[in-house]
Design a protein around this motif. Structure first.
Motif, short mmCIF file in Angstrom:
data_model
loop_
_atom_site.label_atom_id
_atom_site.label_comp_id
_atom_site.label_asym_id
_atom_site.label_seq_id
_atom_site.Cartn_x
_atom_site.Cartn_y
_atom_site.Cartn_z
N UNK A 193 25.38 -6.17 -19.10
CA UNK A 193 24.87 -7.53 -18.93
C UNK A 193 23.51 -7.60 -19.63
N UNK A 194 23.26 -8.71 -20.32
CA UNK A 194 21.98 -8.86 -21.00
C UNK A 194 21.24 -10.09 -20.49
N UNK A 195 20.47 -9.95 -19.40
CA UNK A 195 19.77 -11.11 -18.85
C UNK A 195 18.85 -11.79 -19.85
N UNK A 196 18.64 -13.07 -19.69
CA UNK A 196 17.78 -13.84 -20.59
C UNK A 196 16.31 -13.49 -20.37
N UNK A 197 15.47 -13.92 -21.30
CA UNK A 197 14.03 -13.66 -21.20
C UNK A 197 13.42 -14.22 -19.92
N UNK A 214 22.47 -2.82 -17.43
CA UNK A 214 21.56 -3.95 -17.64
C UNK A 214 20.66 -3.60 -18.81
N UNK A 215 20.71 -4.40 -19.87
CA UNK A 215 19.76 -4.27 -20.98
C UNK A 215 18.81 -5.46 -20.90
N UNK A 216 17.55 -5.16 -20.53
CA UNK A 216 16.58 -6.26 -20.39
C UNK A 216 15.23 -5.78 -20.88
N UNK A 217 14.52 -6.67 -21.57
CA UNK A 217 13.19 -6.32 -22.08
C UNK A 217 12.69 -7.44 -22.97
N UNK A 218 11.66 -7.15 -23.75
CA UNK A 218 11.04 -8.20 -24.59
C UNK A 218 12.06 -8.80 -25.56
N UNK A 276 23.71 -5.69 -26.87
CA UNK A 276 23.36 -5.16 -25.55
C UNK A 276 22.30 -6.07 -24.91
N UNK A 277 21.21 -6.32 -25.63
CA UNK A 277 20.21 -7.27 -25.13
C UNK A 277 20.72 -8.69 -25.29
N UNK A 278 20.09 -9.63 -24.56
CA UNK A 278 20.54 -11.04 -24.59
C UNK A 278 20.57 -11.55 -26.03
N UNK A 279 21.70 -12.13 -26.41
CA UNK A 279 21.84 -12.70 -27.76
C UNK A 279 22.32 -14.14 -27.62
N UNK A 335 33.25 15.25 -17.18
CA UNK A 335 32.98 13.93 -16.62
C UNK A 335 32.41 13.07 -17.74
N UNK A 336 32.64 11.76 -17.67
CA UNK A 336 32.13 10.88 -18.74
C UNK A 336 32.05 9.45 -18.25
N UNK A 337 31.22 8.65 -18.94
CA UNK A 337 31.28 7.21 -18.71
C UNK A 337 31.40 6.52 -20.06
N UNK A 338 31.99 5.34 -20.03
CA UNK A 338 32.09 4.50 -21.23
C UNK A 338 31.21 3.29 -20.98
N UNK A 339 30.27 3.02 -21.88
CA UNK A 339 29.42 1.83 -21.73
C UNK A 339 29.90 0.80 -22.73
N UNK A 340 30.06 -0.46 -22.27
CA UNK A 340 30.76 -1.45 -23.08
C UNK A 340 30.03 -2.79 -23.12
N UNK A 341 29.96 -3.39 -24.30
CA UNK A 341 29.38 -4.72 -24.45
C UNK A 341 30.45 -5.79 -24.26
#
Ligand code: 1KN
Length: 449
Positions: A314-318, A31-35, A280-283, A268-274
């Motif tokens: 996921x990039x939630x809205x403002x 989750x990428x969320x912020x201003x 990442x943030x809401x566009x 061990x590893x993780x892959x983070x994906x858009x």
């Protein structure tokens, strides 16, 4: 090997149960969320071409103007329980949440800065309710934390002067305070996902970061810390100067997936994906290619087949709502996971030679191997090569466990699995019961000789 004081402190994978659970997650949510979600990649009608969460770095906006977005943060539609339900339905076993991104805005009421939700119209803590809501759904939480903090006066990209050095010492104290604050406020958080550690200022902090990592592990035994936190004695990151991974899992797979087992170096590893190419943030615009359910299922299968976890962003809205496209993707992935998650959860690299029809995953500690099929060969037959003295006891469709499939031995340790034609072009899973584990003690399979 080069003698290091602050290199890797462990050579192989962790063997404890907390890490074993992490290793078995398979699928996660970011989750990428912020201003940055408020402008959503646009400012005064102009679109910013970079990633939306980086809009503050754009010269089109005075920094102070961006920073005043704090007075607009009032997500009336924020509903942590519905976010957690969406993740549950998708089949995510863990979530990584931005506590503070590069802009320095804290989604928790930190005592160490004013630039937090506490001083926004919303006033309340965001992280706590999210951690509780996800935990209630049985989903573990990993906290994303950016070391680089554009809002902090003590932050420096590089330490050139005495003044820089004094300022950065203050910044280091602030960073330690915030990390310990997060671990104390949210004790059920399983680990940390670090970002913003590539600048010259930070790569000189091997001793400080090493001490802080030790302090965090002492405070929270079992804590899972990614490889992007600390530099070694020579400023090397992720892998130290002897090529050994620092931290518990490799964080380098950002918007990219390894192609072969050698690429993961036994880590061990993780892959983070858009979902779009690089947002990442809401566009608002979401230009370019938007990944489909089938693409994302294939990425999940590919990651698990190489011993990693796939973490979808996921990039939630403002206003705190999640956009329909993301809700629909979560539902589509969830529909497939509900039927096929046995091939994903607690599965690892199967140690078998990759075939064109898709990906093998091996159930940890068992003789089961799954064939996750994305490309049906025109021959209709699915080739399997096994290590010496390993054979197939039964083959069946995961979706119809009591249907055995015809196994044709075509030569020593080589087989064709035959299935009837499929009605749709959705990925499906064939389960193989082997006569023995081909692998080592940890249940993963050695590469077929
Ligand atoms: C210098 O290039 C980057 C690219 C992405 C990032 C951040 N890492 C991702 C997980 C997002 O948080 C993105 O903003 C930072 C620097």
């Amino acid at each position: 090997t080069i003698p290091l004081k602050h290199g890797a402190h462990r050579i192989d994978k962790r063997t404890d149960s907390v890490m074993a659970k992490w290793r078995g997650y398979g699928l996660g949510q970011f989750i990428h969320w912020g201003l940055y979600a408020i402008p959503g990649g646009e400012w005064n009608g102009k679109t910013y071409n970079g990633a939306a969460e980086w809009i503050r770095s754009w010269n089109g906006i005075p920094k102070s103007t961006y920073d005043s977005l704090i007075y607009k943060f009032n997500p009336t539609k924020f509903n942590p329980e519905s976010w957690a339900k969406t993740a549950k339905q998708m089949g995510a076993k863990y979530v990584t949440i931005t506590t503070k991104h590069h802009d320095g805005f804290c989604l928790w009421p930190s005592k160490y800065t004013k630039y937090t939700v506490a001083n926004s119209p919303y006033k309340k803590d965001i992280i706590g309710p999210l951690v509780n809501a996800y935990n209630k759904e049985g989903i573990d939480v990993i906290l994303y934390f950016s070391i680089m903090d554009w809002n902090q006066p003590g932050w420096r990209y590089e330490i050139k002067t005495k003044e820089d050095s004094i300022a950065f010492e203050g910044f280091k104290k602030f960073t330690r305070n915030q990390l310990l604050e997060l671990l104390n406020k949210y004790p059920t958080a399983k680990g940390l996902w670090f970002d913003g550690t590539w600048d010259k200022s930070w790569v000189k902090q091997a001793a400080f970061a090493d001490e802080l990592e030790k302090e965090m592990r002492a405070l929270r035994p079992g804590l899972i810390i990614g490889s992007r936190f600390r530099p070694d004695d020579f400023g090397k990151r992720h892998n130290d100067s002897n090529g050994r991974l620092m931290g518990d899992y490799e964080q380098g797979w950002e918007r990219k997936i390894p192609n072969k087992i050698e690429d993961v170096h036994g880590n061990d590893w993780d892959c983070v994906m858009t979902v779009p190419e690089n947002q990442w943030g809401y566009n608002k615009a979401w230009n370019g290619h938007i990944k489909t359910v089938n693409e994302l299922i294939e990425m999940t299968a590919k990651c698990v087949s190489l011993g990693g976890n796939f973490v979808l962003n996921f990039g939630p809205k403002g206003d705190g709502s999640i956009r329909k496209e993301e809700i629909d993707l979560a539902a589509g992935i969830g529909n497939w996971m509900r039927v096929n998650n046995e091939a994903i959860y607690n599965c690892q690299y199967a140690g078998l030679e990759k075939q064109d029809w898709g990906y093998f995953t091996g159930k940890t500690g068992s003789n089961k191997v799954y064939m996750i099929i994305f490309n049906v060969p025109v021959s209709g037959a699915f080739r399997v090569k096994l290590p010496a003295k390993t054979s197939i006891t039964t083959a069946s469709l995961l979706e119809q466990p009591n249907t055995t499939l015809k196994v044709e031995e075509i030569s020593e340790n080589q087989y064709f699995i035959h299935t009837s034609a499929r009605a749709d072009n959705k990925p499906f899973v064939i389960v193989l019961d082997l006569n023995k584990k081909a692998g080592n003690a940890s249940g993963t399979y050695e590469k077929a000789k």
